[in-house]
Write a protein that holds these residues in place. Structure first.
Motif, mmCIF file in Angstrom:
data_model
loop_
_atom_site.group_PDB
_atom_site.id
_atom_site.type_symbol
_atom_site.label_atom_id
_atom_site.label_comp_id
_atom_site.label_asym_id
_atom_site.label_seq_id
_atom_site.Cartn_x
_atom_site.Cartn_y
_atom_site.Cartn_z
ATOM 1 N N MET A 1 -1.522 -0.775 -31.237
ATOM 2 C CA MET A 1 -1.456 -0.481 -32.651
ATOM 3 C C MET A 1 -0.030 -0.109 -33.067
ATOM 4 S SD MET A 1 -3.363 -0.484 -35.185
ATOM 5 C CE MET A 1 -3.336 0.011 -36.859
ATOM 6 N N LEU A 2 0.639 0.682 -32.237
ATOM 7 C CA LEU A 2 2.008 1.068 -32.563
ATOM 8 C C LEU A 2 2.953 -0.124 -32.504
ATOM 9 C CD1 LEU A 2 2.330 4.516 -30.751
ATOM 10 C CD2 LEU A 2 2.114 4.091 -33.196
ATOM 11 N N ASN A 3 2.662 -1.066 -31.608
ATOM 12 C CA ASN A 3 3.480 -2.273 -31.518
ATOM 13 C C ASN A 3 3.356 -3.092 -32.799
ATOM 14 O OD1 ASN A 3 5.241 -4.007 -30.121
ATOM 15 N ND2 ASN A 3 3.527 -5.341 -29.642
ATOM 16 N N LEU A 4 2.164 -3.200 -33.334
ATOM 17 C CA LEU A 4 1.950 -3.926 -34.585
ATOM 18 C C LEU A 4 2.678 -3.240 -35.734
ATOM 19 C CD1 LEU A 4 0.517 -6.221 -36.075
ATOM 20 C CD2 LEU A 4 -1.399 -4.672 -36.404
ATOM 21 N N LEU A 5 2.631 -1.919 -35.774
ATOM 22 C CA LEU A 5 3.337 -1.168 -36.809
ATOM 23 C C LEU A 5 4.847 -1.371 -36.687
ATOM 24 C CD1 LEU A 5 3.167 0.835 -39.160
ATOM 25 C CD2 LEU A 5 3.233 2.669 -37.472
ATOM 26 N N SER A 6 5.344 -1.414 -35.479
ATOM 27 C CA SER A 6 6.764 -1.646 -35.252
ATOM 28 C C SER A 6 7.167 -3.046 -35.715
ATOM 29 C CB SER A 6 7.091 -1.463 -33.778
ATOM 30 O OG SER A 6 8.435 -1.737 -33.530
ATOM 31 N N ILE A 7 6.341 -4.022 -35.445
ATOM 32 C CA ILE A 7 6.625 -5.385 -35.892
ATOM 33 C C ILE A 7 6.611 -5.464 -37.415
ATOM 34 C CG2 ILE A 7 5.714 -7.748 -35.934
ATOM 35 C CD1 ILE A 7 4.857 -7.306 -33.024
ATOM 36 N N LEU A 8 5.664 -4.797 -38.051
ATOM 37 C CA LEU A 8 5.610 -4.796 -39.515
ATOM 38 C C LEU A 8 6.841 -4.125 -40.117
ATOM 39 C CD1 LEU A 8 1.836 -4.050 -40.175
ATOM 40 C CD2 LEU A 8 3.056 -6.202 -40.468
ATOM 41 N N LEU A 9 7.290 -3.027 -39.518
ATOM 42 C CA LEU A 9 8.510 -2.382 -39.998
ATOM 43 C C LEU A 9 9.723 -3.296 -39.790
ATOM 44 C CD1 LEU A 9 7.966 1.279 -38.787
ATOM 45 C CD2 LEU A 9 8.149 0.505 -41.147
ATOM 46 N N GLY A 10 9.743 -4.016 -38.692
ATOM 47 C CA GLY A 10 10.819 -4.968 -38.433
ATOM 48 C C GLY A 10 10.818 -6.111 -39.435
ATOM 49 N N LEU A 11 9.639 -6.613 -39.776
ATOM 50 C CA LEU A 11 9.549 -7.688 -40.767
ATOM 51 C C LEU A 11 9.989 -7.208 -42.143
ATOM 52 C CD1 LEU A 11 6.246 -9.494 -39.761
ATOM 53 C CD2 LEU A 11 8.562 -10.386 -39.638
ATOM 54 N N LEU A 12 9.569 -6.002 -42.517
ATOM 55 C CA LEU A 12 9.989 -5.436 -43.793
ATOM 56 C C LEU A 12 11.501 -5.261 -43.828
ATOM 57 C CD1 LEU A 12 9.239 -4.186 -46.538
ATOM 58 C CD2 LEU A 12 9.004 -2.012 -45.352
ATOM 59 N N SER A 13 12.070 -4.804 -42.735
ATOM 60 C CA SER A 13 13.520 -4.645 -42.651
ATOM 61 C C SER A 13 14.220 -5.995 -42.705
ATOM 62 C CB SER A 13 13.888 -3.931 -41.358
ATOM 63 O OG SER A 13 13.311 -2.670 -41.310
ATOM 64 N N LEU A 14 13.644 -6.990 -42.067
ATOM 65 C CA LEU A 14 14.238 -8.324 -42.070
ATOM 66 C C LEU A 14 14.254 -8.906 -43.475
ATOM 67 C CD1 LEU A 14 15.458 -10.448 -40.166
ATOM 68 C CD2 LEU A 14 13.177 -11.435 -39.978
ATOM 69 N N VAL A 15 13.212 -8.635 -44.253
ATOM 70 C CA VAL A 15 13.164 -9.097 -45.640
ATOM 71 C C VAL A 15 14.301 -8.470 -46.448
ATOM 72 C CG1 VAL A 15 11.789 -8.944 -47.764
ATOM 73 C CG2 VAL A 15 10.715 -9.643 -45.635
ATOM 74 N N ILE A 16 14.694 -7.256 -46.101
ATOM 75 C CA ILE A 16 15.815 -6.601 -46.783
ATOM 76 C C ILE A 16 17.147 -7.099 -46.231
ATOM 77 C CG2 ILE A 16 16.927 -4.386 -47.222
ATOM 78 C CD1 ILE A 16 14.136 -3.113 -47.068
ATOM 79 N N VAL A 17 17.239 -7.325 -44.920
ATOM 80 C CA VAL A 17 18.504 -7.684 -44.273
ATOM 81 C C VAL A 17 18.931 -9.116 -44.594
ATOM 82 C CG1 VAL A 17 19.571 -8.085 -42.011
ATOM 83 C CG2 VAL A 17 18.335 -5.982 -42.446
#
Length: 73
Positions: A1-17
């Motif tokens: 579950m934490l891995n999925l949350l980490s991936i979602l945070l990474g995707l959100l950050s990628l959308v900003i980056v």
């Protein structure tokens, strides 16, 4: 579950980056950095390391862009 949350945070950050690679939008990387660091921390707490590694790649992209722009632009 934490891995999925980490991936979602990474995707959100990628959308900003990604748009922050455009000149004069480099300041958006400073908004993405706290999300990326949070994704790395959450990914570190996970049993697998895929989300953490993804966030580290996004962090590398943001850091390179910030270094090219002198940290501001």
């Amino acid at each position: 579950m934490l891995n999925l949350l980490s991936i979602l945070l990474g995707l959100l950050s990628l959308v900003i980056v990604i748009p922050a690679t455009i000149p004069l939008l480099g300041w958006a990387n400073w908004l993405a950095l706290p999300l990326i660091v949070l994704g790395v921390v959450v990914g570190q707490l996970s049993s697998t390391n895929g989300g953490r590694n993804f966030c580290l790649v996004v962090l590398l992209i943001a850091a390179i862009r910030l270094s090219i722009g002198g940290g501001l632009i």
